[in-house]
Design an enzyme around this catalytic site. Sequence first.
Site, PDB file in Angstrom:
ATOM      1  CD  GLU A 265      36.518  33.188  88.006  1.00 41.66           C
ATOM      2  OE1 GLU A 265      35.892  32.300  87.419  1.00 41.66           O
ATOM      3  OE2 GLU A 265      37.749  33.323  87.898  1.00 41.66           O
TER       4      GLU A 265
ATOM      5  CG  HIS B 135      59.911  49.273  95.607  1.00 41.13           C
ATOM      6  ND1 HIS B 135      61.102  49.896  95.946  1.00 41.13           N
ATOM      7  CD2 HIS B 135      60.034  47.981  96.011  1.00 41.13           C
ATOM      8  CE1 HIS B 135      61.921  49.003  96.485  1.00 41.13           C
ATOM      9  NE2 HIS B 135      61.289  47.843  96.551  1.00 41.13           N
TER      10      HIS B 135
ATOM     11  CE  LYS C  25      34.752  32.496  78.774  1.00 42.00           C
ATOM     12  NZ  LYS C  25      35.118  31.171  79.241  1.00 42.00           N
TER      13      LYS C  25
HETATM   14  C1  F6R Z   1      35.358  29.800  85.170  1.00 46.33           C
HETATM   15  C2  F6R Z   1      36.654  30.442  85.137  1.00 46.33           C
HETATM   16  C3  F6R Z   1      37.067  31.287  83.973  1.00 46.33           C
HETATM   17  C4  F6R Z   1      37.524  30.445  82.782  1.00 46.33           C
HETATM   18  C5  F6R Z   1      37.989  31.346  81.617  1.00 46.33           C
HETATM   19  C6  F6R Z   1      38.564  30.581  80.443  1.00 46.33           C
HETATM   20  O1  F6R Z   1      35.301  28.875  86.233  1.00 46.33           O
HETATM   21  O2  F6R Z   1      37.381  30.332  86.088  1.00 46.33           O
HETATM   22  O3  F6R Z   1      38.083  32.141  84.422  1.00 46.33           O
HETATM   23  O4  F6R Z   1      38.573  29.606  83.167  1.00 46.33           O
HETATM   24  O5  F6R Z   1      36.897  32.095  81.174  1.00 46.33           O
HETATM   25  O6  F6R Z   1      37.761  29.517  80.059  1.00 46.33           O
HETATM   26  P1  F6R Z   1      38.437  28.085  79.831  1.00 46.33           P
HETATM   27  O7  F6R Z   1      39.092  27.739  81.116  1.00 46.33           O
HETATM   28  O8  F6R Z   1      37.302  27.177  79.484  1.00 46.33           O
HETATM   29  O9  F6R Z   1      39.388  28.270  78.704  1.00 46.33           O
END
Ligand code: F6R
Length: 338
Positions: free
Chosen positions: A222, A238, A332
């Site tokens: 990320e 393994h 998303k």
């Molecule tokens: C962004 C990140 C992502 C979010 C994940 C879930 O910095 O690390 O992995 O954590 O998309 O979103 P949240 O944490 O808001 O539920």
Amino acid sequence: MDWKELLPLDRGQMERALRGFPEMAERALGLACRIPNGVQGFKNAVVLGMGGSAIAGDLLARFARVPVMTVRDYFLPAWVGPETLLIAISYSGETEETLSAFREGLRRTKRAVALTTGGALAALCEEEGVPWVPIPPGFPPRAALPSLLFPLLACFARFGHLAGDPAVIISSLKKLRDALLPEANPNPAQRLAEKLQGKVPVVYGAGVAVPVAYRWKTQINENAKQPAYWAELPELCHNEIVGYELAGKVFPQGVMIFLRTSFDHPRVAKRVEILKEVLFQRGLPFQEVWGEGPDPLSQALWLLYFGDWVSFYLALLNGVDPTPVALIQELKNRIRGC
Ligand code: F6R
């Protein structure tokens, strides 16, 4: 390398978040009081979350004295019931997998708590009369890990369910921060990032370092926007090791990184020595990073914080801003429209 020249790439101010990691952890200890004693009496716990929020569950599970499982999914395992403590973590409060599993969980147990900055998760808690811990907003979820993890560690410590004391770690994190800030010279996180530039890290950990190895992988993905992989010891002895036979040909950019603690099982420590010999004989590169601190929790968090800095410096070497995660956001947005 003139790191000062690279710092303007950090438009999202990831460095500010990393710099404040120990203080964020210190403040978050105080949030544990928002988890009421009334939830006590549970026999096991599930942490519902995804990505940067879920990793808090993996870490908690390693130090809890009751079984804790992280669920990164829309639904729950069949065993979740009235004796389970349900912990939903979503920094944004909008993650659909977490919301779905939490709704299902609330039908099975009355013991529940959420950690979030707000959003639909906070609204659901208000509706259902479930306590929720208000997490300070304004950070990328992964950079807010101390705010998500330390209330849970402190609460489990209060309940007598934790191996380790989260409060004692803060001063060693501050010391580590001073050694890894951009202006620190020599700077072991910058040195390691330089060694990883143009490579594909494969991060290995055992015991308490297993979730840390996964955190390194996801932080490199990320922050540095590049592939990285991970595996755990002793399991990788393994299966994964057979891949070394052709690694030089099909995976020439691979670099294995061993995350070590002085609490590794002695047989695991021996396995690492043998693995290093096997890699060396095949001309495959590897690195080793040792955690520091008086107990397993300290060493795990030391390694985790070190890895966060490595991923930050690797982002700068890759010429990218560590903060944006455009592809996560795109996915998303697209799935929301389906
Ligand atoms: C962004 C990140 C992502 C979010 C994940 C879930 O910095 O690390 O992995 O954590 O998309 O979103 P949240 O944490 O808001 O539920």
